[in-house]
Write an enzyme that holds these catalytic residues in place. Structure first.
Site, PDB file in Angstrom:
ATOM      1  CG  ASP A 105      -1.731   1.225   1.407  1.00  0.00           C
ATOM      2  OD1 ASP A 105      -2.600   1.453   0.548  1.00  0.00           O
ATOM      3  OD2 ASP A 105      -1.511   1.966   2.376  1.00  0.00           O
ATOM      4  CD  GLU A 147      -2.370   2.580  -3.423  1.00  0.00           C
ATOM      5  OE1 GLU A 147      -3.342   3.333  -3.595  1.00  0.00           O
ATOM      6  OE2 GLU A 147      -1.887   2.342  -2.308  1.00  0.00           O
TER       7      GLU A 147
END
Length: 730
Positions: free
Chosen positions: A409, A462
């Site tokens: 993330d 990401e």
């Protein structure tokens, strides 16, 4: 003696292991000292169970002591009489050290592959006795004790031994050596005093394998029960399944809101498996991606502010339940990815913040150690023990739980020192730049370890910027990820799709521009949870027009996405056109499937997944420029795009035509790279999906008429707001 007794009773003794237990006095006689607040009488027993001495109670707070007539050390136990009866216990302060020299060396070097097998709480046999070992890293603390429901949360009873060579504190407590048995299921925390002796809030175990259900915050002793894994067939085959040449279609999921029970309560991992896996198989997704399942205190963070990086959240069951879930996925032929959050952590007082009274895991300077966007702290990636802790937390999910991939993330927030910061709010690196060199080194080492130690597993970043080489091997100067989310494609394509078709001609390059860089990385095309929250609306409600046009736009868009180079990711609910924004606090609106339009979207996604898996041209060269060729990307006036997807040699190409206006185009000519019969294999306007059923059901034969730079062409009917695909047979 009295000063030492006072120090023990006030949990401030600098070396409790040097005083408690059996030690020689100044004359060489063995003296036993013990602190047992609940005891009425204590006796010292030798290895044969014979009473060596009855101890004197020299302090009413529970301190017992006796000088024996023996000078030679011997194995012993304590017979303790309390108001509840009598029992014989092993003395924690007679135990040998828990940590060995190799573990300490590897920990200090930041190279311990499996520190989670040493740190934390572990049900083990030590010195021939069954019990629990506790180890925690707190180098700047003056006192650490393990407290729990087995010792009435009294930090005086089980102070830990500090290993000066590594800053770790340890203790082994025999199963019977406490107020109540120290066994699986007991709750515990660490009592920590800073270097000045100030008591800190009780801390959960950073390496804890299990935690209490929120709002409670204790760690839980978890017996490492052997799980009967039978997913070897999957594990042996997953390298091919996760390869760039394989179809990868990911169903992103939030476990707490996919479905709930009739009382709107969470389902257990096992119950979710029984519902989710057949559904995922039916829908044709190849992988499930779970939003973070590491333990986290606040539901509203969706798991992105974790406290227990080694513990599956108790919201849905225990570790064995989660293993069952993973195995069920594998035995059904479904891969499992999890979200992992090394970019930041919350300031909850029971967590990592100021763990030993200092910024142990985070940076001291808030310009490097604090995320203003999320009100969270940033890990100190340059500290070897912290980097080791983080890497181990990721590998733990691959090792202990057999997950197949790690999606990292917020990578951009890790890579840039000035991420979301104004001038003067960040510290440049040693070269004066804004790159976080420590985070870069950390990510590279993370990926190198993952790919070296866990064959077939993969990582996904990401990463929302143009940082070069995110999915390039570290040996070639990249970060080493397997795949990268294509955030540019997502933003541009959604921006295009929300426009009224009459204006799309003026923004034609928003859909075509992504192909300029489509092969710079190994891309995943993500329509994730981030696109259906915070006032953005659902994917469906962003589509313009009346209800029919909204659904037609959505079907055309999904079909364009599945035909576009790159692996696929779709957030739960999007596959049937969820109307409302995602709400983490309730299940999806499954009742919408009673409506033909929503049902049609679900059928469309199912068929797209099937087509994607069975047509080599749609997946084999997803990440290779040889797998794509434009036919026409300049037809802005009609808002029509046409392109070809290629597979490996010997496979049939697929011709794709997308019409993003509600106008039917009859006798529309398209250049083709291959002469022969063109079979229509997919039409998003088909009646079964809720469309108007305009198309080319009989397919079409190419003719030798040059068009759009090709020697041959076909004439087709292009449906309104639709994507059609043809297999080029010849």
């Amino acid at each position: 003696m009295l000063s030492e007794v006072q120090a023990i009773a006030s949990a401030s003794h600098s070396n409790p292991y040097g005083f408690l237990g059996l030690h020689a006095d100044h004359k060489g006689y063995l003296q036993i000292n013990t602190f047992l607040p609940d005891a009425i009488q204590v006796s010292l027993l030798d290895e044969k169970g014979k009473v060596v001495a009855k101890l004197d109670k020299i302090d009413e707070r529970g301190f017992f002591s006796k000088v024996t007539r023996r000078k030679k050390h011997f194995s012993y136990q304590l017979k303790v009489q309390t108001a509840h009866g009598e029992k014989t216990i092993a003395d924690p302060f007679a135990c040998s050290p828990v940590l060995n020299d190799l573990d300490i060396y590897l920990f200090n070097e930041g190279k311990h592959k499996k520190p989670y097998q040493i740190l934390g709480a572990h049900c083990v046999e030590h010195d021939g006795v069954t019990g629990v070992s506790f180890v925690v890293w707190a180098p700047n603390a003056s006192h650490v004790a393990v407290v729990g429901d087995f010792n009435n949360w009294d930090g005086r009873i089980h102070p830990m031994r500090k290993r000066l060579e590594c800053g770790m504190w340890e203790i082994f407590i025999a199963e019977n050596a406490a107020h109540t048995p120290v066994v699986e299921g007991c709750h515990y925390k660490f009592e920590v005093k800073d270097n000045s002796g100030n008591l800190l809030p009780l801390k959960a175990d950073p390496y804890g394998a299990q935690a209490q259900m929120r709002p409670e915050t204790s760690s839980v002793i978890s017996a490492e029960v052997e799980f009967d894994w039978n997913d070897q067939q999957w594990m042996n085959s997953r390298q091919l399944r996760n390869d760039r040449s394989s179809p990868i279609s990911i169903y992103e999921l939030h476990l707490g809101s996919w479905q709930r029970d009739q009382d709107n309560e969470f389902l257990n991992y096992r119950d979710i498996a029984k519902r989710l896996i057949p559904y995922t198989l039916e829908m044709g997704f190849t992988h499930i991606q779970l939003m973070p399942v590491s333990e986290f205190p606040y539901d509203g963070s969706w798991g992105y502010q974790p406290v227990g990086l080694f513990a599956p959240t108790a919201r849905f069951g225990n570790a064995q339940d989660f293993k069952y879930f993973v195995q069920a996925c594998h035995n059904a032929g479904i891969g499992l990815l999890i979200d992992w959050v090394p970019g930041h952590f919350p300031i909850d007082e029971h967590g990592l913040a100021k763990f030993d009274g200092t910024c142990l895991f985070e940076h001291e300077d808030l310009r490097k150690g604090f995320h203003p966007d999320w009100n969270t702290l940033i890990y100190n990636y340059g500290r070897t023990e912290v980097a080791n802790f983080l890497r181990a937390s990721a590998m733990h999910w691959l090792d202990t739980y057999h997950v197949d991939g790690i999606r990292v993330d917020a990578v951009a927030s890790m890579l840039y020192l000035d991420y979301s910061r104004a001038d003067g709010e960040w510290i440049p690196n040693e070269h004066g730049g804004n790159e976080n060199l420590e985070a870069v080194a950390f990510l590279k080492e993370f990926n190198e370890e993952l790919y070296a130690d866990y064959p077939g597993a993969f990582s996904v970043a990401e990463e929302s910027t143009s940082w070069p080489g995110v999915s390039r091997p570290t040996s070639d100067g990249g970060l080493g990820f397997g795949y990268k989310w294509n955030m540019g494609w997502m933003n541009d394509s959604l921006e295009y799709m929300k426009r009224d078709p009459i204006y799309r001609q003026h923004h034609h390059n928003e859909l075509s521009f992504g192909l300029v860089y489509a092969f710079d990385e190994n891309f995943v095309l993500p329509l994730s949870h981030d696109e259906v929250v915070h006032g953005k609306g659902s994917i469906l409600t962003r589509m313009p027009g009346d209800e029919w046009q909204q659904f037609a736009n959505l079907r055309a868009y999904y079909s364009f996405m599945w035909a576009h180079p790159g692996k696929k990711l779709l957030f739960m609910g999007c596959e049937f056109g969820q109307r409302a924004e995602w709400n983490f606090d309730q299940g999806l609106d499954w009742h919408l499937l009673e409506n033909d339009n929503h049902n049609g979207v679900q059928k469309l996604v199912k068929d797209l997944n099937h087509l994607y898996k069975t047509m080599p041209a749609l997946h084999q060269l997803d990440c290779e420029k040889d797998g794509f060729d434009w036919i026409d990307h300049d037809n802005a006036e009609q808002s029509i795009y046409s392109f070809v997807r290629y597979g490996q040699n010997g496979t049939n190409p697929v011709l794709v035509v997308c019409n993003f206006t509600p106008t039917v185009q009859h006798a529309f000519r398209v250049g083709t790279p291959k002469a022969g019969y063109h079979r229509e294999i997919f039409n998003s306007d088909a009646a079964i999906y809720g469309g108007s059923n305009v198309g080319n059901p009989l397919g079409t034969q190419s003719i030798n008429r040059p068009w759009q730079g090709r020697t041959d062409s076909i004439e087709i009917t292009v449906p309104p707001l639709a994507t059609v695909m043809f297999e080029l047979q010849g």
